[in-house]
Design a protein around this motif. Structure first.
Motif, short mmCIF file in Angstrom:
data_model
loop_
_atom_site.label_atom_id
_atom_site.label_comp_id
_atom_site.label_asym_id
_atom_site.label_seq_id
_atom_site.Cartn_x
_atom_site.Cartn_y
_atom_site.Cartn_z
N ASN A 279 14.21 10.15 -3.63
CA ASN A 279 12.76 10.06 -3.41
C ASN A 279 12.42 9.28 -2.15
N PRO A 280 12.75 9.81 -0.96
CA PRO A 280 12.47 9.07 0.27
C PRO A 280 10.99 8.79 0.49
N ASP A 281 10.13 9.67 0.00
CA ASP A 281 8.69 9.43 0.14
C ASP A 281 8.25 8.22 -0.69
N LEU A 282 8.84 8.08 -1.88
CA LEU A 282 8.54 6.91 -2.70
C LEU A 282 9.09 5.64 -2.05
N ALA A 283 10.21 5.77 -1.35
CA ALA A 283 10.78 4.62 -0.64
C ALA A 283 9.82 4.18 0.46
N ARG A 284 9.22 5.13 1.16
CA ARG A 284 8.24 4.79 2.19
C ARG A 284 7.06 4.05 1.56
N THR A 285 6.57 4.56 0.44
CA THR A 285 5.43 3.92 -0.22
C THR A 285 5.78 2.51 -0.68
N ARG A 286 7.00 2.33 -1.22
CA ARG A 286 7.41 1.00 -1.68
C ARG A 286 7.48 0.02 -0.51
N ALA A 287 8.05 0.45 0.61
CA ALA A 287 8.13 -0.41 1.78
C ALA A 287 6.73 -0.76 2.29
N ALA A 288 5.84 0.22 2.30
CA ALA A 288 4.47 -0.01 2.78
C ALA A 288 3.73 -0.98 1.87
N LYS A 289 3.92 -0.84 0.56
CA LYS A 289 3.26 -1.74 -0.39
C LYS A 289 3.73 -3.17 -0.21
N ASN B 245 -4.49 -0.53 -3.11
CA ASN B 245 -4.39 0.57 -2.14
C ASN B 245 -4.25 0.13 -0.69
N ILE B 246 -3.95 -1.14 -0.46
CA ILE B 246 -3.91 -1.62 0.92
C ILE B 246 -2.75 -1.02 1.72
N HIS B 247 -1.75 -0.48 1.02
CA HIS B 247 -0.62 0.11 1.74
C HIS B 247 -1.00 1.35 2.54
N LYS B 248 -2.14 1.95 2.23
CA LYS B 248 -2.54 3.16 2.95
C LYS B 248 -2.90 2.87 4.41
N PHE B 249 -3.09 1.59 4.73
CA PHE B 249 -3.42 1.22 6.11
C PHE B 249 -2.17 0.90 6.95
N VAL B 250 -1.00 0.97 6.32
CA VAL B 250 0.25 0.73 7.03
C VAL B 250 0.67 2.03 7.72
N THR B 251 0.72 2.02 9.04
CA THR B 251 1.06 3.21 9.81
C THR B 251 2.57 3.40 9.90
N ASP B 252 2.98 4.60 10.29
CA ASP B 252 4.41 4.87 10.49
C ASP B 252 4.99 3.94 11.55
N HIS B 253 4.24 3.73 12.61
CA HIS B 253 4.71 2.85 13.69
C HIS B 253 4.95 1.43 13.18
N MET B 254 4.04 0.95 12.34
CA MET B 254 4.17 -0.40 11.79
C MET B 254 5.40 -0.49 10.89
N LEU B 255 5.59 0.52 10.05
CA LEU B 255 6.74 0.53 9.14
C LEU B 255 8.06 0.57 9.90
N GLU B 256 8.13 1.44 10.90
CA GLU B 256 9.38 1.60 11.64
C GLU B 256 9.72 0.37 12.49
N SER B 257 8.69 -0.37 12.89
CA SER B 257 8.90 -1.57 13.70
C SER B 257 9.34 -2.76 12.87
N LEU B 258 9.08 -2.72 11.55
CA LEU B 258 9.27 -3.91 10.72
C LEU B 258 10.18 -3.73 9.52
N THR B 259 10.37 -2.52 9.05
CA THR B 259 11.06 -2.32 7.78
C THR B 259 12.18 -1.29 7.87
N ILE B 260 12.94 -1.21 6.80
CA ILE B 260 14.01 -0.23 6.64
C ILE B 260 13.69 0.57 5.38
N TYR B 261 13.58 1.90 5.52
CA TYR B 261 13.18 2.69 4.35
C TYR B 261 13.67 4.13 4.49
#
Length: 332
Positions: free
Chosen positions: A222-232, A271-287
Motif C-alpha cells: 500500500n504505497p499510497d497509504l505509506a504516503r498518507t502516513r508520512a504526510a500525517k 485533515n492537516i496532512h492534505k496540505f503537505v505537498t509532494d515536494h515537501m514530503l520528498e525533501s523531508l521524509t522517506i516513504y
C-alpha cells in the motif's frame, strides 16, 4: 549492507504497540543495524523501554531520541544512563534535547527558558556524574555539591548526542557533545548543515557522529497509504512543534506551514496532512515501497550524515510494517 549506506539506526514510532517494538528490536539485533532509538514525549518512558530492550538483545546500541532536559535533573539522567549502560554492557547512547515549551511547561511543570545556557550546564553535570567523579558544580541552573554516583558505568564516558534545530544548539553540540541528532531538515539545507557541523567538529579534532532522523513509512502493498502516513506524521510535527514550524516556514515551506497551522487551530489534526505537498514530503521524509525508500535513503545519506535513523511509522498493520522495514534494511 553496502558501504554506500554504511551504518543505520531505527526509531520505532510511538504509534507502534509496545510488544511490537520488542519484537522489532529482537529482529534488528540479528541484522547489521547500528542502533535502536526510543523517543519520549507524553507516552512511554524511554529508559524503561530501553531496559526491557536491553534484556532482549545483545549487540544493538540503545539510544534515547530524545529525552528532554526539562523532564529530569542531570543526576536522574546520569543514574538512568549508567544503570542502562551496565545492564546492556556499554551499549547506551544518550540523546538529550530541549523538547518543546508545551511539554516542558504543561506536562513537566518546568518553565521553558534559556534552553541553550541550561543545556550547556546540563551536559556538563551529566558527564561529570556519569563518569563517576564527585560533582561540585555552581551554575545558574544547577548547584550540585560533593556527591558521587554509587553505581557509575563501567566505562568512563557514555556518548551524549544533542537534539538540535537552531544554529545555537548545533554549535553547542559540536562543542560539548559526541554527536548531534537532526530532524526535519530539507535535503538542500541538510547538506549545508552537515558541511558546517563537519567543519566545526574537525577543528576540535574529535570524532563526531552526525545523525539525522527521517520520518519513514514503508509499504510494498500500500504505497499510497505509506504516503498518507508520512504526510500525517510530518503535518503533526509542523502543527505542534514550535521550532519545527518556524524552521520549515523559513526554509522553503512557508505556504504549507501556514495552511497546516491555520487548519490545525480551527479543526485539529484530522485533515492537516492534505496540505503537505509532494515536494515537501520528498525533501523531508522517506516513504513508499521498499524500492522507493531505498532511493530516498541513499539521497539523504549523500548529504554526508554518518548515521541515518529511520523513524518507522506503522502504515496499516504493525507486523507488516516491521517486515517491510526489515526488507528495506536487507535491501540497502
Amino acid at each position: 549492507m553496502t558501504d554506500e549506506i554504511g551504518q543505520i539506526g531505527i526509531n520505532p514510532s510511538s504509534l507502534f504497540k509496545t510488544q511490537h517494538i520488542f519484537e522489532f528490536a529482537k529482529q534488528l539485533d540479528n541484522r547489521s543495524v547500528h542502533s535502536i532509538w526510543i523517543p519520549e514525549s507524553w507516552g512511554r518512558e524511554a529508559f524503561v523501554m530501553l531496559g526491557a530492550i536491553a534484556s532482549l538483545t545483545n549487540k544493538i546500541k540503545l539510544g534515547t531520541s530524545i529525552v528532554s532536559m526539562f523532564s529530569r535533573s542531570p543526576a536522574t539522567t546520569a543514574m538512568a544512563a549508567s544503570t542502562l549502560d551496565n545492564i546492556s554492557k556499554n551499549r547506551t547512547i544518550i540523546g538529550i534535547g530541549a523538547s518543546t515549551p508545551v511539554l516542558a511547561e504543561n506536562w513537566h511543570g518546568i518553565k521553558f527558558e534559556f534552553p541553550l545556557k541550561r543545556m550547556k550546564e546540563y551536559v556538563t553535570c551529566f558527564k561529570s556524574i556519569s563518569s563517576g567523579e564527585t560533582i561540585n558544580f555552581d551554575g545558574n541552573f544547577f548547584r550540585l555539591k560533593n556527591l558521587k554516583i554509587m553505581h557509575p558505568s563501567t566505562r568512563k564516558q557514555i556518548p551524549v548526542f544533542l537534539g538540535a534545530v537552531n544554529s545555537g544548539m548545533i554549535d553547542l553540540a559540536t562543542d560539548i557533545a559526541d554527536g548531534i541528532i537532526l530532524y526535519l531538515r530539507p535535503l538542500d539545507e541538510l547538506k549545508e548543515t552537515v558541511q558546517r557541523v563537519r567543519s566545526m567538529a574537525s577543528k576540535k579534532s574529535k570524532d563526531f557522529e552526525i545523525s539525522c532522523v527521517f520520518i519513514t513509512a514503508i509499504s510494498n502493498k500500500n504505497p499510497d497509504l505509506a504516503r498518507t502516513r508520512a504526510a500525517k506524521t510530518l503535518a503533526f510535527y509542523v502543527a505542534v512543534g514550535k521550532y519545527y514550524n518556524e524552521f520549515l516556514s523559513g526554509h522553503g515551506f512557508k505556504n504549507e506551514v501556514e495552511l497546516i497551522t491555520q487548519d490545525y487551530q480551527i479543526n485539529g489534526v484530522e485533515n492537516i496532512h492534505k496540505f503537505v505537498t509532494d515536494h515537501m514530503l520528498e525533501s523531508l521524509t522517506i516513504y513508499g515501497t521498499v524500492e522507493d525508500c531505498t532511493r530516498s535513503l541513499k539521497r539523504f545519506v549523500s548529504t554526508g550524515i554518518s548515521l541515518p535513523i529511520l523513524q518507522v511509522n506503522p502504515v496499516k498493520d504493525n507486523s507488516e510494517s516491521i517486515s517491510d522495514a526489515l526488507l528495506l534494511i536487507e535491501n540497502v
